[in-house]
Design a protein around this motif. Structure first.
Motif, PDB file in Angstrom:
ATOM      1  N   ALA A  15      34.432  27.587  16.447  1.00  0.00           N
ATOM      2  CA  ALA A  15      33.250  27.110  17.349  1.00  0.00           C
ATOM      3  C   ALA A  15      33.601  26.995  18.990  1.00  0.00           C
ATOM      4  O   ALA A  15      32.900  27.196  19.972  1.00  0.00           O
ATOM      5  N   SER A  16      34.794  26.165  19.218  1.00  0.00           N
ATOM      6  CA  SER A  16      35.181  25.858  20.314  1.00  0.00           C
ATOM      7  C   SER A  16      35.490  27.123  21.238  1.00  0.00           C
ATOM      8  O   SER A  16      35.337  26.865  22.454  1.00  0.00           O
ATOM      9  N   VAL A  17      35.671  28.130  20.568  1.00  0.00           N
ATOM     10  CA  VAL A  17      36.073  29.419  21.217  1.00  0.00           C
ATOM     11  C   VAL A  17      34.698  29.932  21.582  1.00  0.00           C
ATOM     12  O   VAL A  17      34.411  30.492  22.716  1.00  0.00           O
ATOM     13  N   CYS A  18      33.810  30.262  20.699  1.00  0.00           N
ATOM     14  CA  CYS A  18      32.517  30.990  20.614  1.00  0.00           C
ATOM     15  C   CYS A  18      31.831  30.137  21.551  1.00  0.00           C
ATOM     16  O   CYS A  18      31.038  30.946  22.697  1.00  0.00           O
ATOM     17  N   ASN A  19      31.805  28.904  21.906  1.00  0.00           N
ATOM     18  CA  ASN A  19      31.024  28.025  22.731  1.00  0.00           C
ATOM     19  C   ASN A  19      31.416  28.398  24.414  1.00  0.00           C
ATOM     20  O   ASN A  19      30.709  27.897  25.097  1.00  0.00           O
ATOM     21  N   ARG A  20      32.656  29.117  24.459  1.00  0.00           N
ATOM     22  CA  ARG A  20      33.074  29.168  25.776  1.00  0.00           C
ATOM     23  C   ARG A  20      33.288  30.537  26.311  1.00  0.00           C
ATOM     24  O   ARG A  20      33.581  30.916  27.362  1.00  0.00           O
ATOM     25  N   ILE A  21      32.759  31.645  25.363  1.00  0.00           N
ATOM     26  CA  ILE A  21      32.842  33.158  25.901  1.00  0.00           C
ATOM     27  C   ILE A  21      31.408  33.634  26.146  1.00  0.00           C
ATOM     28  O   ILE A  21      30.491  32.880  25.492  1.00  0.00           O
ATOM     29  N   ARG A  22      31.458  34.524  26.661  1.00  0.00           N
ATOM     30  CA  ARG A  22      30.156  35.399  26.872  1.00  0.00           C
ATOM     31  C   ARG A  22      30.555  37.075  26.734  1.00  0.00           C
ATOM     32  O   ARG A  22      31.623  37.347  27.047  1.00  0.00           O
ATOM     33  N   VAL A  23      29.587  37.563  26.340  1.00  0.00           N
ATOM     34  CA  VAL A  23      29.828  38.989  26.145  1.00  0.00           C
ATOM     35  C   VAL A  23      29.079  39.859  27.133  1.00  0.00           C
ATOM     36  O   VAL A  23      27.708  39.516  27.106  1.00  0.00           O
ATOM     37  N   LEU A  24      29.529  40.668  27.861  1.00  0.00           N
ATOM     38  CA  LEU A  24      28.799  41.426  28.731  1.00  0.00           C
ATOM     39  C   LEU A  24      28.972  42.902  28.589  1.00  0.00           C
ATOM     40  O   LEU A  24      30.048  43.666  28.154  1.00  0.00           O
ATOM     41  N   ASP A  25      27.944  43.653  28.870  1.00  0.00           N
ATOM     42  CA  ASP A  25      27.755  45.183  29.084  1.00  0.00           C
ATOM     43  C   ASP A  25      28.820  45.693  30.211  1.00  0.00           C
ATOM     44  O   ASP A  25      28.856  45.017  31.117  1.00  0.00           O
ATOM     45  N   ALA A  26      30.119  46.316  29.654  1.00  0.00           N
ATOM     46  CA  ALA A  26      31.097  46.743  30.678  1.00  0.00           C
ATOM     47  C   ALA A  26      30.373  47.661  31.628  1.00  0.00           C
ATOM     48  O   ALA A  26      31.094  47.515  32.869  1.00  0.00           O
ATOM     49  N   GLU A  27      29.401  48.352  31.469  1.00  0.00           N
ATOM     50  CA  GLU A  27      29.061  49.409  32.738  1.00  0.00           C
ATOM     51  C   GLU A  27      28.043  48.694  33.695  1.00  0.00           C
ATOM     52  O   GLU A  27      28.084  48.754  34.657  1.00  0.00           O
ATOM     53  N   THR A  28      27.118  47.759  33.064  1.00  0.00           N
ATOM     54  CA  THR A  28      26.104  47.347  33.894  1.00  0.00           C
ATOM     55  C   THR A  28      26.439  45.638  34.318  1.00  0.00           C
ATOM     56  O   THR A  28      25.984  45.257  35.287  1.00  0.00           O
ATOM     57  N   GLY A  29      27.195  45.034  33.507  1.00  0.00           N
ATOM     58  CA  GLY A  29      27.559  43.761  33.834  1.00  0.00           C
ATOM     59  C   GLY A  29      26.440  42.733  33.386  1.00  0.00           C
ATOM     60  O   GLY A  29      26.601  41.535  33.424  1.00  0.00           O
TER      61      GLY A  29
END
Length: 113
Positions: free
Chosen positions: A44-58
């Motif tokens: 959870a300490s990692v999941c709470n610090r990351i974000r997922v972005l669409d590579a083409e649109t950001g």
């Protein structure tokens, strides 16, 4: 036989005495974000610090359950009008196959998990 009161310090201790704080210097570069994350598997300490972005649109991909940047795969909860969509007694999920990026959030940004 008695021990000496002031034993000779080891080489590591002698180096630390000669240059105090040199060993405890903070790292200047943070490690790279993971290329794969999944709720319940990734800490959870990692999941709470990351974000997922669409590579083409950001654009931010929200409500992510699982993200694999190398395979270009995202599993996320379906959302309508800000609420999760139910399918019977379960929440509906969406599986996307598209190029994505996983980044560390900076604190001012929303995370995806």
């Amino acid at each position: 036989m008695t021990k000496p009161k002031n034993p000779v310090p080891s080489a590591e201790v002698a180096d630390e005495i000669a240059a105090p704080g040199a060993i405890d210097a903070p790292a200047t570069m943070e490690e790279a974000p993971p290329t794969y994350a999944k709720l319940g598997v990734t800490p959870a300490s990692v999941c709470n610090r990351i974000r997922v972005l669409d590579a083409e649109t950001g654009a931010l991909i929200a409500k992510v359950i699982e993200a694999d940047a190398e395979a270009g795969r995202v599993v996320r909860y379906a959302v309508e009008n800000g609420a999760l969509v139910r399918d019977g007694d379960r929440y509906q999920t969406i599986e996307d196959e598209r190029p994505i990026r996983i980044e560390w959030s900076t604190g001012n940004q929303k995370d995806s998990f």
